[in-house]
Design a protein around this motif. Structure first.
Motif, PDB file in Angstrom:
ATOM      1  N   VAL A  54       0.841  -1.208   0.000  1.00 16.38           N
ATOM      2  CA  VAL A  54       0.000   0.000   0.000  1.00 16.38           C
ATOM      3  C   VAL A  54       0.876   1.258   0.000  1.00 16.38           C
ATOM      4  O   VAL A  54       0.643   2.194  -0.777  1.00 16.38           O
ATOM      5  N   ILE A  55       1.898   1.272   0.829  1.00 15.17           N
ATOM      6  CA  ILE A  55       2.790   2.430   0.876  1.00 15.17           C
ATOM      7  C   ILE A  55       3.541   2.566  -0.450  1.00 15.17           C
ATOM      8  O   ILE A  55       3.739   3.671  -0.956  1.00 15.17           O
ATOM      9  N   SER A  71       4.584   5.384  -5.395  1.00 16.35           N
ATOM     10  CA  SER A  71       4.644   5.375  -6.857  1.00 16.35           C
ATOM     11  C   SER A  71       3.826   6.522  -7.444  1.00 16.35           C
ATOM     12  O   SER A  71       4.251   7.173  -8.404  1.00 16.35           O
ATOM     13  N   THR A  72       2.671   6.779  -6.873  1.00 15.91           N
ATOM     14  CA  THR A  72       1.824   7.879  -7.335  1.00 15.91           C
ATOM     15  C   THR A  72       2.523   9.218  -7.134  1.00 15.91           C
ATOM     16  O   THR A  72       2.498  10.086  -8.016  1.00 15.91           O
ATOM     17  N   ILE A  73       3.168   9.367  -5.991  1.00 16.99           N
ATOM     18  CA  ILE A  73       3.879  10.612  -5.702  1.00 16.99           C
ATOM     19  C   ILE A  73       5.037  10.804  -6.677  1.00 16.99           C
ATOM     20  O   ILE A  73       5.233  11.890  -7.228  1.00 16.99           O
ATOM     21  N   VAL A  74       5.802   9.729  -6.914  1.00 17.12           N
ATOM     22  CA  VAL A  74       6.944   9.833  -7.821  1.00 17.12           C
ATOM     23  C   VAL A  74       6.475  10.111  -9.246  1.00 17.12           C
ATOM     24  O   VAL A  74       7.063  10.927  -9.956  1.00 17.12           O
ATOM     25  N   LYS A  75       5.400   9.463  -9.670  1.00 18.63           N
ATOM     26  CA  LYS A  75       4.875   9.703 -11.025  1.00 18.63           C
ATOM     27  C   LYS A  75       4.473  11.166 -11.174  1.00 18.63           C
ATOM     28  O   LYS A  75       4.781  11.804 -12.178  1.00 18.63           O
ATOM     29  N   SER A  76       3.805  11.704 -10.174  1.00 19.72           N
ATOM     30  CA  SER A  76       3.421  13.111 -10.220  1.00 19.72           C
ATOM     31  C   SER A  76       4.661  14.001 -10.227  1.00 19.72           C
ATOM     32  O   SER A  76       4.722  14.989 -10.963  1.00 19.72           O
ATOM     33  N   PHE A  77       5.649  13.659  -9.431  1.00 19.26           N
ATOM     34  CA  PHE A  77       6.902  14.428  -9.380  1.00 19.26           C
ATOM     35  C   PHE A  77       7.560  14.469 -10.756  1.00 19.26           C
ATOM     36  O   PHE A  77       7.982  15.524 -11.226  1.00 19.26           O
TER      37      PHE A  77
END
Length: 142
Positions: free
Chosen positions: A22-23, A28-34
């Motif tokens: 889950v983390i 992954s979502t945060i890095v993709k947005s970054f």
């Protein structure tokens, strides 16, 4: 069978793994947005305004000789494309995730090494039972 499954599901490793997944998904979502929203626009700025997510090559088009300005327009027309810009974004995302995990693992290994050094440096204190037996031995020797 239900009891065995319940025992399996409640084991620490299973729960830890679930939390990690889950983390990891959130990370992954945060890095993709970054990558998509911060890194690639800056790279695009320095490469003359190139939008990497919109880089593609048309392999086959339903309309012969048609050119498409955006990937979305090509998809709407039903053109077959190679989306190498999206692949570049995915590679940058992968490199950032790999580097972040490397730094986390490096920190964990350093902490473990430090803890092991402390354990080796500090002599093990005898247990209460050993202390009691030592006192009895000393009393009998007197």
């Amino acid at each position: 069978m239900f009891k065995e499954f319940k025992e399996f599901a409640m084991k620490g490793n299973f729960v830890d793994m679930a939390v990690g997944i889950v983390i990891g998904a959130a990370f992954s979502t945060i890095v993709k947005s970054f990558v998509d929203d911060i890194i690639m626009p800056v790279v695009g700025y320095f490469t003359g305004g190139v939008d990497f997510s919109n880089l593609f090559m048309v392999i086959d088009s339903p309309t012969e000789g048609a050119t498409y300005l955006t990937l979305e327009a090509a998809a709407e027309a039903g053109a077959v494309t190679i989306n190498y810009g999206i692949f570049i974004n995915a590679m940058v995302t992968f490199l950032i995730v790999a580097f972040a995990l490397f730094m986390v693992i490096k920190g964990i290994n350093k902490a473990k090494a430090s803890l092991e050094e402390e354990e080796k440096a500090a002599p093990a204190e005898p247990s209460a039972e050993v202390k009691l037996l030592t006192e009895i031995r000393d009393s009998l020797a007197k």
